[in-house]
Scaffold this motif. Structure first.
Motif, PDB file in Angstrom:
ATOM      1  N   ALA A  11     -44.276 -10.795  30.533  1.00 15.44           N
ATOM      2  CA  ALA A  11     -45.105 -10.938  31.878  1.00 15.44           C
ATOM      3  C   ALA A  11     -44.611 -12.026  32.805  1.00 15.44           C
ATOM      4  CB  ALA A  11     -46.449 -10.993  31.864  1.00 15.44           C
ATOM      5  N   PRO A  12     -44.229 -11.668  34.045  1.00 12.89           N
ATOM      6  CA  PRO A  12     -43.890 -12.807  34.992  1.00 12.89           C
ATOM      7  C   PRO A  12     -44.787 -13.720  35.367  1.00 12.89           C
ATOM      8  CG  PRO A  12     -44.421 -10.706  36.406  1.00 12.89           C
ATOM      9  CD  PRO A  12     -44.560 -10.409  34.806  1.00 12.89           C
ATOM     10  N   VAL A  13     -44.310 -14.880  35.648  1.00 18.13           N
ATOM     11  CA  VAL A  13     -44.970 -16.121  36.189  1.00 18.13           C
ATOM     12  C   VAL A  13     -44.373 -16.524  37.371  1.00 18.13           C
ATOM     13  CG1 VAL A  13     -45.643 -18.516  35.512  1.00 18.13           C
ATOM     14  CG2 VAL A  13     -45.733 -16.920  33.609  1.00 18.13           C
ATOM     15  N   LYS A  14     -45.320 -16.495  38.307  1.00 21.02           N
ATOM     16  CA  LYS A  14     -44.800 -16.757  39.686  1.00 21.02           C
ATOM     17  C   LYS A  14     -44.712 -18.461  39.781  1.00 21.02           C
ATOM     18  CE  LYS A  14     -46.844 -12.674  42.052  1.00 21.02           C
ATOM     19  NZ  LYS A  14     -47.627 -12.532  43.249  1.00 21.02           N
ATOM     20  N   ARG A  15     -43.493 -18.792  40.309  1.00 20.38           N
ATOM     21  CA  ARG A  15     -43.481 -20.289  40.361  1.00 20.38           C
ATOM     22  C   ARG A  15     -42.983 -20.853  41.756  1.00 20.38           C
ATOM     23  NH1 ARG A  15     -38.744 -23.693  38.864  1.00 20.38           N
ATOM     24  NH2 ARG A  15     -37.471 -21.772  38.678  1.00 20.38           N
ATOM     25  N   TRP A  16     -43.465 -22.028  42.159  1.00 22.85           N
ATOM     26  CA  TRP A  16     -43.186 -22.484  43.491  1.00 22.85           C
ATOM     27  C   TRP A  16     -42.655 -24.091  43.142  1.00 22.85           C
ATOM     28  CZ3 TRP A  16     -46.978 -19.162  43.196  1.00 22.85           C
ATOM     29  CH2 TRP A  16     -46.936 -18.107  43.823  1.00 22.85           C
ATOM     30  N   ALA A  49     -38.698 -16.252  40.673  1.00 20.82           N
ATOM     31  CA  ALA A  49     -39.235 -15.479  40.232  1.00 20.82           C
ATOM     32  C   ALA A  49     -38.375 -15.164  38.708  1.00 20.82           C
ATOM     33  CB  ALA A  49     -39.212 -14.038  40.581  1.00 20.82           C
ATOM     34  N   ASP A  50     -38.043 -16.460  38.150  1.00 17.48           N
ATOM     35  CA  ASP A  50     -37.257 -16.615  36.813  1.00 17.48           C
ATOM     36  C   ASP A  50     -38.186 -16.918  35.433  1.00 17.48           C
ATOM     37  OD1 ASP A  50     -37.614 -19.053  37.603  1.00 17.48           O
ATOM     38  OD2 ASP A  50     -35.576 -19.717  37.520  1.00 17.48           O
ATOM     39  N   THR A  51     -39.360 -17.105  35.794  1.00 20.56           N
ATOM     40  CA  THR A  51     -40.152 -17.546  34.507  1.00 20.56           C
ATOM     41  C   THR A  51     -40.940 -16.320  34.140  1.00 20.56           C
ATOM     42  OG1 THR A  51     -40.279 -19.605  35.516  1.00 20.56           O
ATOM     43  CG2 THR A  51     -41.806 -19.321  33.687  1.00 20.56           C
ATOM     44  N   VAL A  52     -40.833 -16.043  32.816  1.00 19.70           N
ATOM     45  CA  VAL A  52     -41.760 -15.107  32.086  1.00 19.70           C
ATOM     46  C   VAL A  52     -42.422 -15.794  30.831  1.00 19.70           C
ATOM     47  CG1 VAL A  52     -40.238 -13.322  32.822  1.00 19.70           C
ATOM     48  CG2 VAL A  52     -39.888 -14.550  30.562  1.00 19.70           C
ATOM     49  N   MET A  53     -43.595 -15.022  30.544  1.00 16.56           N
ATOM     50  CA  MET A  53     -44.621 -15.297  29.495  1.00 16.56           C
ATOM     51  C   MET A  53     -43.457 -14.955  28.259  1.00 16.56           C
ATOM     52  SD  MET A  53     -47.335 -16.532  30.458  1.00 16.56           S
ATOM     53  CE  MET A  53     -48.352 -16.419  28.865  1.00 16.56           C
ATOM     54  N   ASN A  54     -43.592 -15.653  26.766  1.00 15.19           N
ATOM     55  CA  ASN A  54     -42.984 -15.280  25.840  1.00 15.19           C
ATOM     56  C   ASN A  54     -43.971 -15.715  24.562  1.00 15.19           C
ATOM     57  OD1 ASN A  54     -41.438 -15.085  23.575  1.00 15.19           O
ATOM     58  ND2 ASN A  54     -40.095 -16.733  24.180  1.00 15.19           N
ATOM     59  N   GLY A  55     -44.725 -14.452  24.220  1.00 15.89           N
ATOM     60  CA  GLY A  55     -45.928 -14.883  23.377  1.00 15.89           C
ATOM     61  C   GLY A  55     -46.923 -15.697  23.481  1.00 15.89           C
ATOM     62  N   GLY A  56     -47.321 -15.618  24.878  1.00 18.97           N
ATOM     63  CA  GLY A  56     -48.594 -16.357  25.491  1.00 18.97           C
ATOM     64  C   GLY A  56     -48.333 -17.754  25.975  1.00 18.97           C
ATOM     65  N   ARG A  57     -46.742 -17.939  26.039  1.00 19.46           N
ATOM     66  CA  ARG A  57     -46.462 -19.291  26.453  1.00 19.46           C
ATOM     67  C   ARG A  57     -45.380 -19.091  27.334  1.00 19.46           C
ATOM     68  NH1 ARG A  57     -45.610 -23.033  21.037  1.00 19.46           N
ATOM     69  NH2 ARG A  57     -47.946 -22.654  20.252  1.00 19.46           N
ATOM     70  N   PHE A  58     -45.074 -20.094  28.454  1.00 17.96           N
ATOM     71  CA  PHE A  58     -43.889 -20.223  29.087  1.00 17.96           C
ATOM     72  C   PHE A  58     -43.463 -21.579  29.272  1.00 17.96           C
ATOM     73  CE2 PHE A  58     -47.497 -20.856  32.019  1.00 17.96           C
ATOM     74  CZ  PHE A  58     -46.784 -21.732  32.816  1.00 17.96           C
ATOM     75  N   TRP A  59     -42.060 -21.677  29.885  1.00 17.91           N
ATOM     76  CA  TRP A  59     -41.641 -22.918  30.149  1.00 17.91           C
ATOM     77  C   TRP A  59     -40.751 -23.088  31.165  1.00 17.91           C
ATOM     78  CZ3 TRP A  59     -40.729 -20.233  25.505  1.00 17.91           C
ATOM     79  CH2 TRP A  59     -39.451 -19.856  25.504  1.00 17.91           C
ATOM     80  N   SER A  60     -40.446 -24.114  31.840  1.00 15.45           N
ATOM     81  CA  SER A  60     -39.699 -24.258  32.725  1.00 15.45           C
ATOM     82  C   SER A  60     -39.180 -25.703  33.244  1.00 15.45           C
ATOM     83  CB  SER A  60     -40.457 -23.907  34.208  1.00 15.45           C
ATOM     84  OG  SER A  60     -39.575 -24.030  35.596  1.00 15.45           O
ATOM     85  N   ASP A  61     -38.129 -26.103  33.321  1.00 14.18           N
ATOM     86  CA  ASP A  61     -37.486 -27.306  33.444  1.00 14.18           C
ATOM     87  C   ASP A  61     -37.878 -27.790  34.847  1.00 14.18           C
ATOM     88  OD1 ASP A  61     -35.820 -27.287  31.218  1.00 14.18           O
ATOM     89  OD2 ASP A  61     -34.020 -26.401  32.121  1.00 14.18           O
ATOM     90  N   CYS A  62     -38.236 -28.888  34.892  1.00 10.09           N
ATOM     91  CA  CYS A  62     -38.856 -29.537  36.148  1.00 10.09           C
ATOM     92  C   CYS A  62     -38.015 -30.649  36.681  1.00 10.09           C
ATOM     93  CB  CYS A  62     -40.104 -30.010  36.031  1.00 10.09           C
ATOM     94  SG  CYS A  62     -40.790 -30.903  37.386  1.00 10.09           S
ATOM     95  N   GLY A  63     -37.173 -30.651  37.865  1.00 11.77           N
ATOM     96  CA  GLY A  63     -36.294 -31.559  38.272  1.00 11.77           C
ATOM     97  C   GLY A  63     -36.931 -32.744  38.619  1.00 11.77           C
TER      98      GLY A  63
END
Length: 53
Positions: A4-9, A25-39
């Motif tokens: 499932a997509p996770v919107k990110r700004w 629009a590059d973040t998605v759920m993976n088994g109830g979790r998601f992650w993203s690198d933060c600059g």
């Protein structure tokens, strides 16, 4: 919710990067979790749909 997509700004807050409220629009759920690198010097906002507490 796998895939499932996770919107990110992202907003850059320093170093003169000029990035303000950039949508990704590059973040998605993976088994109830998601992650993203933060600059460095940035703030991220995530919008997760269909969350039940």
């Amino acid at each position: 919710m796998h895939g499932a997509p996770v919107k990110r700004w992202v907003t850059g807050v320093g170093a003169g990067d000029g990035q303000r409220y950039q949508y990704y629009a590059d973040t998605v759920m993976n088994g109830g979790r998601f992650w993203s690198d933060c600059g460095t010097y940035s703030v991220q906002t995530f919008e997760v749909s269909d969350v039940h507490l």
